[in-house]
Design a protein around this motif. Structure first.
Motif: not given
Length: 335
Positions: A127-136
């Motif tokens: 979940d947190r990695a997906i949030a990272c990807a949204g930002f990236v």
């Protein structure tokens, strides 16, 4: 298993790998203080620079190397700390300035969290990695490049036209391909792969080999997406002519010292591109750097003999030590 001749393997004394990896990994776990990776200043004899990005590297490394799912407790503690400091938009700061979120740093943490999810199955990491990807992905421009920084106070993406490779529209962002591809594979989201493919096009157009460390990032991303012919040509044309027979590879042609992480990164790329003898030369030199300090870590800057170089600072860093472990493991797995 990648094949190496006995002659090449013997030149770097393969029996040393087990002890050098154990010492280096001990340093890596020791450098995690209150959940964040630090550098160690050999002059002041203290830990400095709590670094979220590098903490992400250690998540990736120990998740990949964990035996039977046994991820070290320090790494799980570090993952929990990263999750606590993640901005609601998904981005992460570099060092301690919470107002400036960095694309590159966030992408490396993303890779670490995805790697931990792949190892442990813990959904919160994904979940947190997906949030990272949204930002990236929100930082990407149509030409594939990525804004390096988001300023929370100005609510704006930010880049410096004449800034360093950390604050400009730099090809170091091409390394973000690694995390985007892994997340796409595990989440099934095609948009992350599309972002990686755009980055690859940008990287091919803009990758220049001058400073070893940042440009190794670009080549690592291109290698991850299958551009090995391009990577091999760059190494052959730009790195091999600079490599000293001792394994010393200067940070840039005009400097008298190496950025150790950049040298070891290039050694890994050389190995994967088939230049194993040259990779082994750098490994032998890097082992010499490690032997200069009893911590098991490697200096950030070292001279041709492997001694600490004082031009910039007197620190041992964790990211170069992590790459050293990976290089040793590449050679250990070489049949």
């Amino acid at each position: 298993m990648i094949s190496c001749t006995a002659e090449i393997k013997n030149r770097i004394v393969p029996g040393e790998a087990r002890s050098s990896i154990a010492s280096a990994e001990k340093f890596l776990l020791s450098c995690i203080r209150s959940g964040l990776a630090h550098s160690y200043d050999v002059t002041s004899r203290r830990w400095v620079k709590p670094y979220p990005e590098v903490t992400g590297y250690l998540l990736s490394y120990f998740a990949d190397e964990a035996r039977n799912g046994d991820v070290p407790a320090q790494i799980l503690e570090a993952a929990a700390r990263l999750i606590r400091i993640q901005d609601p938009c998904g981005g992460f700061p570099s060092f301690s300035n919470r107002h400036m979120l960095y694309t590159f740093d966030t992408a490396q943490i993303m890779h670490g969290l995805v790697s931990l999810y792949k190892r442990t199955g813990t959904e919160s990491y994904l979940d947190r990695a997906i949030a990272c990807a949204g930002f990236v992905c929100s930082m990407q421009l149509p030409d594939g490049s990525m804004f390096p920084v988001y300023d929370l106070r100005a609510r704006a993406r930010y880049a410096e036209k004449t800034g360093t490779w950390g604050t400009s529209l730099s090809p170091i962002q091409v390394k973000n391909i690694e995390g985007l591809l892994l997340l796409s594979e595990l989440s099934g989201e095609a948009r992350y792969r599309l972002a990686a493919e755009k980055l690859a096009l940008f990287g091919r157009r803009n990758c220049t080999i001058h400073l070893t460390h940042p440009m190794a990032y670009c080549l690592e991303g291109l290698a991850a997406i299958g551009e090995m012919e391009f990577v091999r040509d760059q190494l052959k044309d730009k790195i091999l002519p600079r490599l000293h027979p001792s394994g010393f590879l200067a940070y840039s042609p005009e400097l008298p010292y190496a950025y150790v992480s950049g040298s070891v990164q290039m050694a890994m790329l050389l190995f994967k591109a088939g230049f194993k003898e040259e990779s082994g030369q750098i490994l032998a030199w890097a082992r010499g750097v490690q032997s200069r300090h009893d911590s098991g870590g490697l200096f950030q800057y070292a001279d041709a003999e492997g001694n600490l170089d004082h031009h910039v600072h007197t620190e041992i860093n964790s990211w170069g030590t992590k790459y050293f472990c990976q290089l040793e493991r590449l050679w250990s797995d070489c049949g």
